[in-house]
Design a protein around this motif. Sequence first.
Motif, PDB file in Angstrom:
ATOM      1  N   GLU A 197      11.809 -33.298   3.721  1.00 59.75           N
ATOM      2  CA  GLU A 197      11.707 -32.247   2.711  1.00 59.75           C
ATOM      3  C   GLU A 197      11.677 -30.868   3.368  1.00 59.75           C
ATOM      4  O   GLU A 197      12.262 -29.910   2.870  1.00 59.75           O
ATOM      5  CB  GLU A 197      10.444 -32.469   1.887  1.00 59.75           C
ATOM      6  CG  GLU A 197      10.229 -31.478   0.751  1.00 59.75           C
ATOM      7  CD  GLU A 197       9.007 -31.816  -0.067  1.00 59.75           C
ATOM      8  OE1 GLU A 197       8.293 -30.886  -0.487  1.00 59.75           O
ATOM      9  OE2 GLU A 197       8.764 -33.014  -0.297  1.00 59.75           O
ATOM     10  N   ILE A 198      10.987 -30.768   4.501  1.00 55.09           N
ATOM     11  CA  ILE A 198      10.969 -29.534   5.292  1.00 55.09           C
ATOM     12  C   ILE A 198      11.477 -29.891   6.678  1.00 55.09           C
ATOM     13  O   ILE A 198      10.766 -30.492   7.487  1.00 55.09           O
ATOM     14  CB  ILE A 198       9.552 -28.938   5.382  1.00 55.09           C
ATOM     15  CG1 ILE A 198       9.036 -28.594   3.978  1.00 55.09           C
ATOM     16  CG2 ILE A 198       9.543 -27.702   6.263  1.00 55.09           C
ATOM     17  CD1 ILE A 198       7.659 -27.976   3.970  1.00 55.09           C
ATOM     18  N   ALA A 199      12.716 -29.536   6.967  1.00 53.30           N
ATOM     19  CA  ALA A 199      13.327 -29.900   8.243  1.00 53.30           C
ATOM     20  C   ALA A 199      12.852 -29.004   9.380  1.00 53.30           C
ATOM     21  O   ALA A 199      12.669 -29.456  10.506  1.00 53.30           O
ATOM     22  CB  ALA A 199      14.851 -29.829   8.127  1.00 53.30           C
ATOM     23  N   ARG A 200      12.638 -27.720   9.074  1.00 52.31           N
ATOM     24  CA  ARG A 200      12.186 -26.780  10.106  1.00 52.31           C
ATOM     25  C   ARG A 200      10.740 -26.394   9.812  1.00 52.31           C
ATOM     26  O   ARG A 200      10.470 -25.532   8.994  1.00 52.31           O
ATOM     27  CB  ARG A 200      13.079 -25.537  10.134  1.00 52.31           C
ATOM     28  CG  ARG A 200      12.802 -24.612  11.314  1.00 52.31           C
ATOM     29  CD  ARG A 200      13.846 -23.508  11.395  1.00 52.31           C
ATOM     30  NE  ARG A 200      13.686 -22.712  12.611  1.00 52.31           N
ATOM     31  CZ  ARG A 200      12.957 -21.595  12.682  1.00 52.31           C
ATOM     32  NH1 ARG A 200      12.339 -21.145  11.596  1.00 52.31           N
ATOM     33  NH2 ARG A 200      12.846 -20.929  13.814  1.00 52.31           N
ATOM     34  N   CYS A 201       9.823 -27.084  10.480  1.00 53.71           N
ATOM     35  CA  CYS A 201       8.405 -26.895  10.193  1.00 53.71           C
ATOM     36  C   CYS A 201       7.653 -26.262  11.357  1.00 53.71           C
ATOM     37  O   CYS A 201       6.516 -25.831  11.189  1.00 53.71           O
ATOM     38  CB  CYS A 201       7.763 -28.226   9.839  1.00 53.71           C
ATOM     39  SG  CYS A 201       8.043 -29.509  11.079  1.00 53.71           S
ATOM     40  N   SER A 202       8.273 -26.203  12.533  1.00 53.14           N
ATOM     41  CA  SER A 202       7.583 -25.682  13.700  1.00 53.14           C
ATOM     42  C   SER A 202       8.588 -25.356  14.795  1.00 53.14           C
ATOM     43  O   SER A 202       9.697 -25.908  14.826  1.00 53.14           O
ATOM     44  CB  SER A 202       6.571 -26.702  14.225  1.00 53.14           C
ATOM     45  OG  SER A 202       6.018 -26.281  15.455  1.00 53.14           O
ATOM     46  N   ALA A 208      11.225 -32.446  12.805  1.00 49.71           N
ATOM     47  CA  ALA A 208      11.111 -33.406  11.693  1.00 49.71           C
ATOM     48  C   ALA A 208      12.198 -34.471  11.805  1.00 49.71           C
ATOM     49  O   ALA A 208      13.388 -34.152  11.863  1.00 49.71           O
ATOM     50  CB  ALA A 208      11.222 -32.685  10.364  1.00 49.71           C
ATOM     51  N   ASP A 216      11.208 -38.314   6.224  1.00 51.55           N
ATOM     52  CA  ASP A 216      10.045 -38.510   5.360  1.00 51.55           C
ATOM     53  C   ASP A 216       9.970 -39.969   4.938  1.00 51.55           C
ATOM     54  O   ASP A 216      10.961 -40.711   4.979  1.00 51.55           O
ATOM     55  CB  ASP A 216      10.136 -37.636   4.107  1.00 51.55           C
ATOM     56  CG  ASP A 216       9.912 -36.162   4.384  1.00 51.55           C
ATOM     57  OD1 ASP A 216       9.345 -35.839   5.455  1.00 51.55           O
ATOM     58  OD2 ASP A 216      10.307 -35.337   3.540  1.00 51.55           O
ATOM     59  N   SER A 234       5.402 -37.998   6.764  1.00 52.42           N
ATOM     60  CA  SER A 234       6.549 -37.455   7.474  1.00 52.42           C
ATOM     61  C   SER A 234       6.437 -37.861   8.940  1.00 52.42           C
ATOM     62  O   SER A 234       5.342 -37.938   9.494  1.00 52.42           O
ATOM     63  CB  SER A 234       6.592 -35.921   7.363  1.00 52.42           C
ATOM     64  OG  SER A 234       6.711 -35.518   6.015  1.00 52.42           O
ATOM     65  N   TYR A 272       7.554 -37.112  12.872  1.00 54.10           N
ATOM     66  CA  TYR A 272       7.948 -35.985  13.720  1.00 54.10           C
ATOM     67  C   TYR A 272       8.069 -36.439  15.164  1.00 54.10           C
ATOM     68  O   TYR A 272       7.544 -37.493  15.553  1.00 54.10           O
ATOM     69  CB  TYR A 272       6.907 -34.867  13.626  1.00 54.10           C
ATOM     70  CG  TYR A 272       6.701 -34.332  12.231  1.00 54.10           C
ATOM     71  CD1 TYR A 272       7.599 -33.425  11.679  1.00 54.10           C
ATOM     72  CD2 TYR A 272       5.621 -34.758  11.460  1.00 54.10           C
ATOM     73  CE1 TYR A 272       7.428 -32.942  10.385  1.00 54.10           C
ATOM     74  CE2 TYR A 272       5.440 -34.274  10.170  1.00 54.10           C
ATOM     75  CZ  TYR A 272       6.345 -33.374   9.641  1.00 54.10           C
ATOM     76  OH  TYR A 272       6.169 -32.911   8.363  1.00 54.10           O
ATOM     77  N   LEU A 291       2.218 -32.267   0.421  1.00 52.74           N
ATOM     78  CA  LEU A 291       2.310 -31.602   1.716  1.00 52.74           C
ATOM     79  C   LEU A 291       1.329 -30.438   1.843  1.00 52.74           C
ATOM     80  O   LEU A 291       1.222 -29.608   0.953  1.00 52.74           O
ATOM     81  CB  LEU A 291       3.751 -31.128   1.912  1.00 52.74           C
ATOM     82  CG  LEU A 291       4.178 -30.608   3.276  1.00 52.74           C
ATOM     83  CD1 LEU A 291       5.640 -30.930   3.509  1.00 52.74           C
ATOM     84  CD2 LEU A 291       3.957 -29.107   3.364  1.00 52.74           C
ATOM     85  N   ASN A 295       0.844 -27.551   4.570  1.00 54.26           N
ATOM     86  CA  ASN A 295       1.476 -27.039   5.790  1.00 54.26           C
ATOM     87  C   ASN A 295       0.482 -26.558   6.845  1.00 54.26           C
ATOM     88  O   ASN A 295       0.885 -26.223   7.961  1.00 54.26           O
ATOM     89  CB  ASN A 295       2.495 -25.937   5.461  1.00 54.26           C
ATOM     90  CG  ASN A 295       1.907 -24.778   4.692  1.00 54.26           C
ATOM     91  OD1 ASN A 295       0.699 -24.524   4.744  1.00 54.26           O
ATOM     92  ND2 ASN A 295       2.760 -24.065   3.956  1.00 54.26           N
TER      93      ASN A 295
END
Length: 214
Positions: free
Chosen positions: A15-20, A25, A28, A40, A42, A72, A74
């Motif tokens: 759902e969130i590909a770019r998280c850090s 990622a 999910d 999710s 990682y 989620l 964050n």
Amino acid sequence: MANVESVSLQRKEPEIARCSRLFFAEHDLIDRKDGSLVASIYSTHQHTDINVHYRDSVGVQTFAVLWDKHGLDNRLFHVVEEAIALDVLAPVQLIHHSEGLLTLLLDPSFRQGTDQFVEFWQCIASNVICDCWDLRLMCETQIRHFTEGRQFRTYAKSILAVETLGIVDLNLDHFLFKEEWHQTMLDMYKDEPRGADPKDDQSAFDFFDDDLPF
């Protein structure tokens, strides 16, 4: 990734590909019944082993974040970033937060030789963004039907069963564009002179040199 099909969980694109900027990622896991987000998966580079000793070469760690019933949060992305920065993520297979309790599911082979690991994680939990969480450390064998946290009890073991979590050596399979070069490598291998001593020439598939630092 484990070659196991879960009866309760289904993989989908994150759902969130770019998280850090520090971890990536993979995918999910959603509930097959209602499609809700459960967890999710990682991955990140890892230069220590499960017992937080430096590895001879860099590895790739895969870990899970099990979300609570509200979905989620964050802030857990920042928790993971702090753990990476402090070199205390290596033994962790799964992370979960619910109602002020941060739970870490640890690799069963982890040996807690010093208090520093716990102290660092307590510091991370107590200084989470806009909150202060308690810390709980567990292994899979300690999960019982009365363990606090319904979401954790329901899904933690299923996630461990369907996913391969932990640290492995970096290899060609981790190259995200491997398939684009697969046919080229096959052609190179076929074009090698027959009768050549395989000990003298590296195969086209031997992508990583043992002399390299990774």
